[in-house]
Design a protein around this motif. Structure first.
Motif, mmCIF file in Angstrom:
data_model
loop_
_atom_site.group_PDB
_atom_site.id
_atom_site.type_symbol
_atom_site.label_atom_id
_atom_site.label_comp_id
_atom_site.label_asym_id
_atom_site.label_seq_id
_atom_site.Cartn_x
_atom_site.Cartn_y
_atom_site.Cartn_z
ATOM 1 N N ASP A 94 0.811 -1.231 0.000
ATOM 2 C CA ASP A 94 0.000 0.000 0.000
ATOM 3 C C ASP A 94 0.840 1.275 0.000
ATOM 4 N N ASP A 95 2.048 1.207 0.572
ATOM 5 C CA ASP A 95 2.844 2.445 0.658
ATOM 6 C C ASP A 95 3.764 2.637 -0.550
ATOM 7 N N VAL A 96 3.543 1.862 -1.610
ATOM 8 C CA VAL A 96 4.351 2.032 -2.823
ATOM 9 C C VAL A 96 3.539 2.776 -3.879
ATOM 10 N N ASN A 97 4.162 3.786 -4.482
ATOM 11 C CA ASN A 97 3.498 4.570 -5.536
ATOM 12 C C ASN A 97 4.067 4.201 -6.895
ATOM 13 N N ILE A 98 3.169 3.982 -7.846
ATOM 14 C CA ILE A 98 3.602 3.759 -9.234
ATOM 15 C C ILE A 98 3.271 5.037 -10.000
ATOM 16 N N ILE A 99 4.316 5.665 -10.521
ATOM 17 C CA ILE A 99 4.161 6.961 -11.193
ATOM 18 C C ILE A 99 4.599 6.758 -12.646
ATOM 19 N N SER A 100 3.851 7.325 -13.598
ATOM 20 C CA SER A 100 4.366 7.137 -14.948
ATOM 21 C C SER A 100 4.484 8.445 -15.681
ATOM 22 N N ILE A 101 5.467 8.448 -16.559
ATOM 23 C CA ILE A 101 5.812 9.643 -17.308
ATOM 24 C C ILE A 101 6.193 9.148 -18.708
ATOM 25 N N ARG A 102 5.936 9.939 -19.717
ATOM 26 C CA ARG A 102 6.186 9.473 -21.082
ATOM 27 C C ARG A 102 7.560 9.896 -21.601
ATOM 28 N N HIS A 111 18.342 9.556 -22.393
ATOM 29 C CA HIS A 111 17.198 10.459 -22.557
ATOM 30 C C HIS A 111 16.002 9.959 -21.756
ATOM 31 N N ALA A 112 15.789 8.632 -21.745
ATOM 32 C CA ALA A 112 14.666 8.067 -20.979
ATOM 33 C C ALA A 112 14.813 8.419 -19.494
ATOM 34 N N VAL A 113 16.022 8.254 -18.960
ATOM 35 C CA VAL A 113 16.240 8.573 -17.533
ATOM 36 C C VAL A 113 16.030 10.068 -17.300
ATOM 37 N N LEU A 114 16.501 10.881 -18.242
ATOM 38 C CA LEU A 114 16.328 12.343 -18.124
ATOM 39 C C LEU A 114 14.847 12.732 -18.068
ATOM 40 N N CYS A 115 13.989 11.957 -18.721
ATOM 41 C CA CYS A 115 12.540 12.251 -18.692
ATOM 42 C C CYS A 115 11.982 12.190 -17.261
ATOM 43 N N ALA A 116 12.663 11.475 -16.366
ATOM 44 C CA ALA A 116 12.182 11.354 -14.978
ATOM 45 C C ALA A 116 12.617 12.537 -14.104
ATOM 46 N N ARG A 117 13.390 13.459 -14.682
ATOM 47 C CA ARG A 117 13.926 14.585 -13.888
ATOM 48 C C ARG A 117 12.852 15.358 -13.134
ATOM 49 N N PRO A 118 11.714 15.706 -13.758
ATOM 50 C CA PRO A 118 10.713 16.487 -13.005
ATOM 51 C C PRO A 118 10.143 15.734 -11.803
ATOM 52 N N VAL A 119 10.193 14.419 -11.817
ATOM 53 C CA VAL A 119 9.641 13.639 -10.692
ATOM 54 C C VAL A 119 10.688 13.434 -9.594
ATOM 55 N N ILE A 120 11.934 13.214 -9.998
ATOM 56 C CA ILE A 120 12.981 12.908 -9.009
ATOM 57 C C ILE A 120 13.594 14.200 -8.454
ATOM 58 N N GLY A 121 13.839 15.173 -9.335
ATOM 59 C CA GLY A 121 14.520 16.406 -8.905
ATOM 60 C C GLY A 121 16.028 16.220 -8.903
ATOM 61 N N ASP A 122 16.763 17.339 -8.780
ATOM 62 C CA ASP A 122 18.219 17.280 -8.914
ATOM 63 C C ASP A 122 18.940 17.056 -7.595
ATOM 64 N N ASP A 123 18.184 16.948 -6.490
ATOM 65 C CA ASP A 123 18.841 16.888 -5.184
ATOM 66 C C ASP A 123 18.738 15.530 -4.509
ATOM 67 N N GLU A 124 18.087 14.589 -5.175
ATOM 68 C CA GLU A 124 17.825 13.324 -4.493
ATOM 69 C C GLU A 124 18.447 12.152 -5.252
ATOM 70 N N PRO A 125 19.196 11.290 -4.540
ATOM 71 C CA PRO A 125 19.715 10.107 -5.240
ATOM 72 C C PRO A 125 18.591 9.131 -5.547
ATOM 73 N N PHE A 126 18.804 8.290 -6.546
ATOM 74 C CA PHE A 126 17.754 7.359 -6.975
ATOM 75 C C PHE A 126 18.391 6.138 -7.620
ATOM 76 N N ALA A 127 17.559 5.107 -7.791
ATOM 77 C CA ALA A 127 18.023 3.888 -8.453
ATOM 78 C C ALA A 127 17.472 3.856 -9.868
ATOM 79 N N VAL A 128 18.154 3.144 -10.756
ATOM 80 C CA VAL A 128 17.634 2.849 -12.099
ATOM 81 C C VAL A 128 17.647 1.339 -12.260
ATOM 82 N N LEU A 129 16.519 0.776 -12.692
ATOM 83 C CA LEU A 129 16.455 -0.666 -12.968
ATOM 84 C C LEU A 129 15.989 -0.850 -14.410
ATOM 85 N N LEU A 130 16.782 -1.544 -15.215
ATOM 86 C CA LEU A 130 16.367 -1.832 -16.592
ATOM 87 C C LEU A 130 15.618 -3.157 -16.590
#
Ligand code: G1P
Length: 296
Positions: A94-102, A111-130
């Motif tokens: 229940d505490d997991v959010n699925i967010i989608s962006i095109r 470029h695909a990872v860059l599309c997530a910039r507005p959701v992640i922001g420039d100040d927060e570390p994050f993971a990428v899973l292919l």
């Protein structure tokens, strides 16, 4: 705490045709659930709570899989199929959010990872899973992604998951040059370089980047400046190489086993591995395997 992960799922999956003609390749079934669910489960097990899908107009089945299906739930409830209902209601906690962006154009993984910039922001570390790669953590107390996140949190250094690949396949991957000794499984070590899809003669090692990354928000600014590279695409690897020269990047040598679900034999092998130990179907599946092995 690293709570966000980017899953690029916009690719058209031509390597998986004809299976991926009318459904996304990430929705192809391994045993009893789609590939994407294994990848989301892996992220959730590593502590991720916001899953950012970078997706394409043709791939809404992925979002639907994680969304509530009201009519289906009502039908199952009316029929008293409680167990199935509970399973469908908890595809993610229940505490997991699925967010989608095109991703509006296929300009590359970077470029695909860059599309997530507005959701992640420039100040927060994050993971990428292919999601082409399934990472099987069977028998491990902690999955590789959780280990990479712990290493990032302890050192502040970005982590790329690597494993050895046959030399004749180095031109299919991002390839790293370790700075010193190759790290032992479950450990990380600094890199002297990373290069996307080198020719065998130019490859600095046969240690390949295997679709799992822990990166700082600073990578977005680097991605925004990264010109097209290998295959004329904006490569995540190239932005990571810029990050490495500025502040260092580590390679995490994986412990788990991988299945390349970007092609058919990888799906079949994953089906064997996961099917054999499935709590419901495992025993029957092992009998089938024994029977088919005898008829070889
Ligand atoms: C991508 C990355 C590459 C990585 C590979 C496997 O390539 O660009 O660096 O090694 O995934 O995870 P692709 O398979 O999308 O061509």
């Amino acid at each position: 705490m690293i709570r966000k992960a980017v899953l690029p799922v916009a690719g058209l999956g031509t390597r998986c045709l004809p299976a991926s003609k009318a459904i996304p390749k990430e929705m192809i079934t391994i045993v009893d659930r789609p590939v994407i669910q294994y990848v989301v489960d892996e992220a959730v097990a590593a502590g991720i709570r916001d899953i950012v899908l970078v997706t394409h107009t043709s791939k809404s089945a992925i979002e639907n899989h994680f969304d509530k299906h009201f009519e289906l739930e009502a039908t199952l409830e009316a029929k008293g199929k409680q167990e199935l209902l509970e399973e469908l209601r908890h595809i993610v906690p229940d505490d997991v959010n699925i967010i989608s962006i095109r991703q509006p154009e296929p300009l590359g993984l970077g470029h695909a990872v860059l599309c997530a910039r507005p959701v992640i922001g420039d100040d927060e570390p994050f993971a990428v899973l292919l999601p082409d790669v399934l990472v099987d953590d069977d028998g491990l107390a902690q999955n590789d992604l959780a280990g990479m996140i712990a290493a990032f949190e302890a050192t502040g250094r970005s982590q790329l998951m690597v494993e050895e690949v046959p030399w004749e396949r180095v031109d299919k991957y991002g390839i790293v040059a370790p700075e010193g000794d190759i790290p032992a499984a479950g450990e990380s070590a600094p890199l002297a370089g990373v290069v996307e899809k080198p020719a065998r003669e130019a490859a600095p090692s046969n240690l390949a980047v295997i679709g799992r990354y822990v990166l700082p928000g600073r990578i977005f600014a680097l991605l925004a400046e990264t010109p097209p590279g290998a295959g004329d695409e904006i490569q995540l690897t190239d932005a990571i190489e810029s990050l490495r020269s500025a502040e260092g990047v580590d390679a995490w040598r994986m412990r788990g086993q991988t299945f390349d679900c970007g092609h058919q034999l990888g799906y079949l092998e994953a089906t064997l591995a996961y099917g054999r130990r499935h709590p419901g179907f495992g025993a029957g599946f092992r009998e089938l395997l024994a029977r088919y092995a005898r008829t070889e």
